[in-house]
Write a protein that holds these residues in place. Structure first.
Motif, mmCIF file in Angstrom:
data_model
loop_
_atom_site.group_PDB
_atom_site.id
_atom_site.type_symbol
_atom_site.label_atom_id
_atom_site.label_comp_id
_atom_site.label_asym_id
_atom_site.label_seq_id
_atom_site.Cartn_x
_atom_site.Cartn_y
_atom_site.Cartn_z
ATOM 1 N N UNK A 166 23.296 46.607 54.159
ATOM 2 C CA UNK A 166 23.779 45.958 52.935
ATOM 3 C C UNK A 166 22.874 46.230 51.729
ATOM 4 N N UNK A 167 22.257 47.403 51.703
ATOM 5 C CA UNK A 167 21.446 47.768 50.544
ATOM 6 C C UNK A 167 22.356 48.020 49.349
ATOM 7 N N UNK A 168 21.823 47.786 48.171
ATOM 8 C CA UNK A 168 22.605 47.877 46.935
ATOM 9 C C UNK A 168 22.705 49.309 46.437
ATOM 10 N N UNK A 169 23.920 49.719 46.117
ATOM 11 C CA UNK A 169 24.131 50.873 45.248
ATOM 12 C C UNK A 169 24.799 50.357 43.980
ATOM 13 N N UNK A 170 25.076 51.253 43.053
ATOM 14 C CA UNK A 170 25.621 50.810 41.769
ATOM 15 C C UNK A 170 26.974 50.113 41.930
ATOM 16 N N UNK A 171 27.807 50.656 42.792
ATOM 17 C CA UNK A 171 29.130 50.068 43.008
ATOM 18 C C UNK A 171 29.026 48.621 43.475
ATOM 19 N N UNK A 172 28.148 48.382 44.426
ATOM 20 C CA UNK A 172 27.989 47.029 44.961
ATOM 21 C C UNK A 172 27.376 46.090 43.923
ATOM 22 N N UNK A 173 26.392 46.575 43.183
ATOM 23 C CA UNK A 173 25.729 45.733 42.183
ATOM 24 C C UNK A 173 26.695 45.314 41.085
#
Length: 259
Positions: free
Chosen positions: A25-32
């Motif tokens: 569940x690390x953040x990428x731009x889409x998730x952020x």
């Protein structure tokens, strides 16, 4: 809504799940950006009286996806902080809904600090918290240098940030970093019970409490007493205050409506 997040509203609770289990569940731009959008939607939805945040899979959130920052078209790190994490932390603290964070596994880096910015943090007994930034030469972002020293004290926070030690959920509870720890078997049910309880309480009173906790981070005593006077006046004009008093006098269970 992006596939990196799962979202549903049930009985007044907005349930948000980080959904990149293959990368903890690390953040990428889409998730952020999707998380920011979801928080905005929850803030504007009168049917939402509490937010329950957790992760799918073995981890809660491992912080920043390093594959994104090492790609050939990688965003600058200052853009990630300015456009991803800082806006998320501001939304967590400014949204007029209580946020219950249920840490289901490892919470590292930004993942740990976003959790600690929430209103009530609980964890499963197998969860852990890691200020992982020093391991790669970075500083604790996502409000870590603001919240953690206030939660556990300057010395302990300084050491954890510089050493990058893993803190078990049990130790996190003992040092005041989080509210409660539940066994693996009880975690889902007990953490959701907290959200259910909060969702049925006088919502505006909780929102005003959240606002006062925010101002109390920086106010002196006089300033904070003045703010308490203002918000107690506001709380005394709510429908739920009148219901709470009547229920007490009539010796019955109150039925709060969040207004």
């Amino acid at each position: 809504m992006t596939h990196t997040l799962q979202h549903e509203i049930k009985d007044g609770i907005a349930i948000i799940r980080f959904n990149r289990p293959d990368v903890f569940n690390s953040f990428n731009r889409e998730m952020a950006l999707g998380f920011q959008e979801l928080l905005d939607q929850c803030g504007q939805n009168d049917k939402v009286r509490a937010i329950y945040l957790t992760g799918n899979g073995k981890a809660f959130c491992a912080g920043q996806d390093l594959a994104e920052v090492t790609a050939s078209d990688a965003p600058f790190i200052e853009n990630i902080v300015a456009e991803h994490y800082n806006p998320i932390v501001r939304r967590i603290r400014e949204i007029e809904k209580p946020i219950i964070c249920a840490v289901n596994g490892v919470a590292a880096g930004a993942g740990a600090n976003l959790a600690l910015a929430c209103d009530i943090v609980v964890a499963t007994e197998t969860a852990s918290f890691i200020q992982a930034f020093s391991k790669i030469g970075l500083i604790p972002d996502s409000g870590g240098t603001f919240f953690l020293p206030k939660l556990i004290g300057f010395q302990k926070a300084s050491a954890l940030m510089m050493m990058g030690d893993k803190v078990s959920a049990t130790d996190a509870e003992k040092m005041g970093m989080i509210y409660k720890v539940f066994s693996t078997e009880e975690f889902d049910e007990e953490s959701m019970k907290i959200a259910q309880t909060i969702s049925k309480m006088p919502t505006l009173g909780l929102v005003y409490t959240k606002k006062l906790l925010n101002t109390g981070m920086t106010n002196n005593l006089k300033e904070q007493l003045d703010q308490e006077e203002i918000y107690q006046s506001k709380a005394g004009k709510t429908v739920d205050y009148n219901e709470g008093v009547q229920a007490f006098l009539e010796k019955r269970k109150p039925k709060f409506v969040g207004k």
